[in-house]
Design an enzyme around this catalytic site. Structure first.
Site, PDB file in Angstrom:
ATOM      1  N   ASN A   1       0.607  -1.106  -0.035  1.00 47.74           N
ATOM      2  CA  ASN A   1       0.057   0.178  -0.033  1.00 47.74           C
ATOM      3  C   ASN A   1       0.938   0.989   0.066  1.00 47.74           C
ATOM      4  O   ASN A   1       2.029   1.312   0.817  1.00 47.74           O
ATOM      5  CB  ASN A   1      -0.905  -0.110   1.471  1.00 47.74           C
TER       6      ASN A   1
ATOM      7  N   HIS B   1       0.933   6.196   1.937  1.00 53.74           N
ATOM      8  CA  HIS B   1       1.801   7.410   2.641  1.00 53.74           C
ATOM      9  C   HIS B   1       2.997   7.802   1.841  1.00 53.74           C
ATOM     10  O   HIS B   1       3.521   8.984   2.527  1.00 53.74           O
ATOM     11  CB  HIS B   1       1.894   6.565   4.131  1.00 53.74           C
TER      12      HIS B   1
ATOM     13  N   HIS C   1      -5.653   3.675  -1.915  1.00 54.40           N
ATOM     14  CA  HIS C   1      -6.711   4.244  -1.344  1.00 54.40           C
ATOM     15  C   HIS C   1      -7.341   5.499  -2.002  1.00 54.40           C
ATOM     16  O   HIS C   1      -6.641   6.464  -1.497  1.00 54.40           O
ATOM     17  CB  HIS C   1      -6.928   4.079   0.175  1.00 54.40           C
TER      18      HIS C   1
ATOM     19  N   ARG D   1      -9.280   8.135  -1.634  1.00 55.55           N
ATOM     20  CA  ARG D   1     -10.249   8.629  -0.562  1.00 55.55           C
ATOM     21  C   ARG D   1     -11.392   9.613  -1.061  1.00 55.55           C
ATOM     22  O   ARG D   1     -10.687  10.615  -1.943  1.00 55.55           O
ATOM     23  CB  ARG D   1      -9.703   9.035   0.707  1.00 55.55           C
TER      24      ARG D   1
ATOM     25  N   ARG E   1      -7.090  12.835   0.710  1.00 52.90           N
ATOM     26  CA  ARG E   1      -6.220  13.323   1.462  1.00 52.90           C
ATOM     27  C   ARG E   1      -4.746  12.812   1.103  1.00 52.90           C
ATOM     28  O   ARG E   1      -3.665  13.400   1.536  1.00 52.90           O
ATOM     29  CB  ARG E   1      -6.206  12.997   2.870  1.00 52.90           C
TER      30      ARG E   1
ATOM     31  N   GLU F   1      -8.446   0.546  -3.410  1.00 51.99           N
ATOM     32  CA  GLU F   1      -9.329   0.636  -2.043  1.00 51.99           C
ATOM     33  C   GLU F   1     -10.094   1.787  -2.420  1.00 51.99           C
ATOM     34  O   GLU F   1      -9.716   2.848  -2.765  1.00 51.99           O
ATOM     35  CB  GLU F   1      -8.306   0.915  -0.775  1.00 51.99           C
TER      36      GLU F   1
ATOM     37  N   THR G   1      -8.555   3.544   7.982  1.00 51.94           N
ATOM     38  CA  THR G   1      -9.823   2.836   8.030  1.00 51.94           C
ATOM     39  C   THR G   1      -9.767   2.129   9.240  1.00 51.94           C
ATOM     40  O   THR G   1      -9.160   1.300   9.524  1.00 51.94           O
ATOM     41  CB  THR G   1      -9.606   2.084   6.993  1.00 51.94           C
TER      42      THR G   1
ATOM     43  N   GLU H   1     -11.224  -9.052   2.965  1.00 49.99           N
ATOM     44  CA  GLU H   1      -9.782  -9.006   3.530  1.00 49.99           C
ATOM     45  C   GLU H   1     -10.140  -8.744   5.162  1.00 49.99           C
ATOM     46  O   GLU H   1     -10.959  -7.877   5.637  1.00 49.99           O
ATOM     47  CB  GLU H   1      -9.531  -7.639   3.124  1.00 49.99           C
TER      48      GLU H   1
ATOM     49  N   HIS I   1      -3.937  -4.455   7.768  1.00 53.99           N
ATOM     50  CA  HIS I   1      -3.686  -3.136   8.609  1.00 53.99           C
ATOM     51  C   HIS I   1      -2.863  -3.168   9.615  1.00 53.99           C
ATOM     52  O   HIS I   1      -3.242  -4.102  10.613  1.00 53.99           O
ATOM     53  CB  HIS I   1      -5.337  -3.038   8.948  1.00 53.99           C
ATOM     54  N   GLY I   2      -2.128  -2.480  10.081  1.00 56.18           N
ATOM     55  CA  GLY I   2      -1.192  -2.221  11.080  1.00 56.18           C
ATOM     56  C   GLY I   2      -0.138  -3.391  10.998  1.00 56.18           C
ATOM     57  O   GLY I   2       0.587  -3.240  11.988  1.00 56.18           O
TER      58      GLY I   2
HETATM   59  N1  PXP Z   1      -5.981  -3.003   3.912  1.00 59.76           N
HETATM   60  C1  PXP Z   1      -6.955  -2.183   4.045  1.00 59.76           C
HETATM   61  C2  PXP Z   1      -8.282  -2.433   3.537  1.00 59.76           C
HETATM   62  C3  PXP Z   1      -6.666  -0.907   4.501  1.00 59.76           C
HETATM   63  O1  PXP Z   1      -7.432   0.194   4.671  1.00 59.76           O
HETATM   64  C4  PXP Z   1      -5.236  -0.474   4.810  1.00 59.76           C
HETATM   65  C5  PXP Z   1      -4.725   0.727   5.194  1.00 59.76           C
HETATM   66  O2  PXP Z   1      -5.250   1.989   4.385  1.00 59.76           O
HETATM   67  C6  PXP Z   1      -4.320  -1.558   4.633  1.00 59.76           C
HETATM   68  C7  PXP Z   1      -4.625  -2.764   4.381  1.00 59.76           C
HETATM   69  C8  PXP Z   1      -2.772  -1.356   5.090  1.00 59.76           C
HETATM   70  O3  PXP Z   1      -2.506  -0.939   6.396  1.00 59.76           O
HETATM   71  P1  PXP Z   1      -1.366  -0.375   6.985  1.00 59.76           P
HETATM   72  O4  PXP Z   1      -1.162   1.006   6.245  1.00 59.76           O
HETATM   73  O5  PXP Z   1      -1.628  -0.123   8.635  1.00 59.76           O
HETATM   74  O6  PXP Z   1      -0.397  -1.377   6.625  1.00 59.76           O
END
Ligand code: PXP
Length: 251
Positions: free
Chosen positions: A8, A11, A44, A46, A50, A71, A102, A152, A195-196
């Site tokens: 992803n 950032h 993503h 949005r 952003r 996303e 998210t 997911e 996520h995370g």
């Molecule tokens: N999967 C989804 C659906 C997400 O919304 C995100 C965050 O944008 C991620 C994976 C990746 O999460 P992270 O950036 O915390 O690794």
């Protein structure tokens, strides 16, 4: 049994947008991730733009050789963009303007009537839809009823427990993910997770044989500041592969 790594790149765009110029370019990061062995790129778009912008999606679509996972929220605007851009996959997520990221999964039971035709409209143009949900049995059953081939599983609660150093909560959350991945697979859905995730938390998820793809962003981009994107990605991949080889095949 292979476990795909989706990177992803949101950032990278966050840092770019902090100054309003073109640098650092998310496409360049995506191409570097591709060269370093990522299996896919996730971005993503949005509603408030952003981080990722429409032009980023167009550039990714034009230049990437690996699949793009878009996303997005289930809104008419995003559906039109997806239909025009034709990413390989779309991951539907809940979206609130005031959230930092998210924060939770989709409530599929509540939004069933909206999501079912939405998923179908993407399916009609060959976009593979995944639904970002909490590791919860009812949500998984609802995902199948909605008609998506993939879920997911949100690993945020597990990663937060790990960050807090709460071993008991970590084990509880991990078990939720494990059971959810099993159940999803048993009812014919493909299970992804994300996520995370970090170096510290990836192994316990990667060793679940039912999970076929991880989507990781924030930690990898943060780590890339110190070591570069290629080494950060290679280290993540090494840990995923190591966890994967520990799986004993079912007889
Ligand atoms: N999967 C989804 C659906 C997400 O919304 C995100 C965050 O944008 C991620 C994976 C990746 O999460 P992270 O950036 O915390 O690794």
């Amino acid at each position: 049994m292979t476990l795909r790594l989706g990177v992803n790149i949101d950032h990278v765009a966050t840092v770019r947008n902090a100054r309003g110029g073109p640098h650092p370019d998310p496409l360049r990061a995506a191409l570097a991730a591709e060269a370093a062995g990522a299996d896919g790129i996730t971005a993503h778009l949005r509603e408030d733009r952003r981080h990722i912008r429409d032009a980023d999606i167009a550039a990714l679509r034009k230049h990437l050789k690996i699949p793009l996972n878009l996303e997005m929220a289930a809104t008419p605007e995003m559906r039109d963009i997806a239909v025009k851009m034709r990413p390989h996959a779309a991951c539907l997520v809940p979206e609130r303007r005031e959230e930092r990221t998210t924060e939770g999964g989709l409530d599929l039971e509540r939004y069933f009537k909206v999501l079912q035709p939405f998923v179908e409209s993407l399916y009609d143009v060959d976009i593979r839809v995944s639904l970002f949900i909490e590791p919860d049995m009812r949500q998984i059953d609802a995902a199948r009823a909605v008609g998506a081939p993939v879920v997911e599983l949100h690993t945020g609660a597990y990663c937060e427990a790990a960050l807090a150093g709460d071993a008991k909560a970590r084990a509880v959350q991990l078990e939720r993910v494990r059971e959810a991945a099993r159940h999803a697979t048993q009812i014919g859905l493909e299970a992804h997770a994300g996520h995370g995730l970090t170096y510290d938390t990836v192994d316990d998820i990667a060793c679940m044989p039912e999970i076929r793809e991880l989507n990781i962003g924030h930690f990898l981009i943060g780590e890339a500041i110190f070591v570069g994107l290629e080494p950060a990605l290679s280290e993540m991949r090494r840990r995923m592969d190591k966890a994967r080889t520990a799986i004993v095949p079912a007889r």
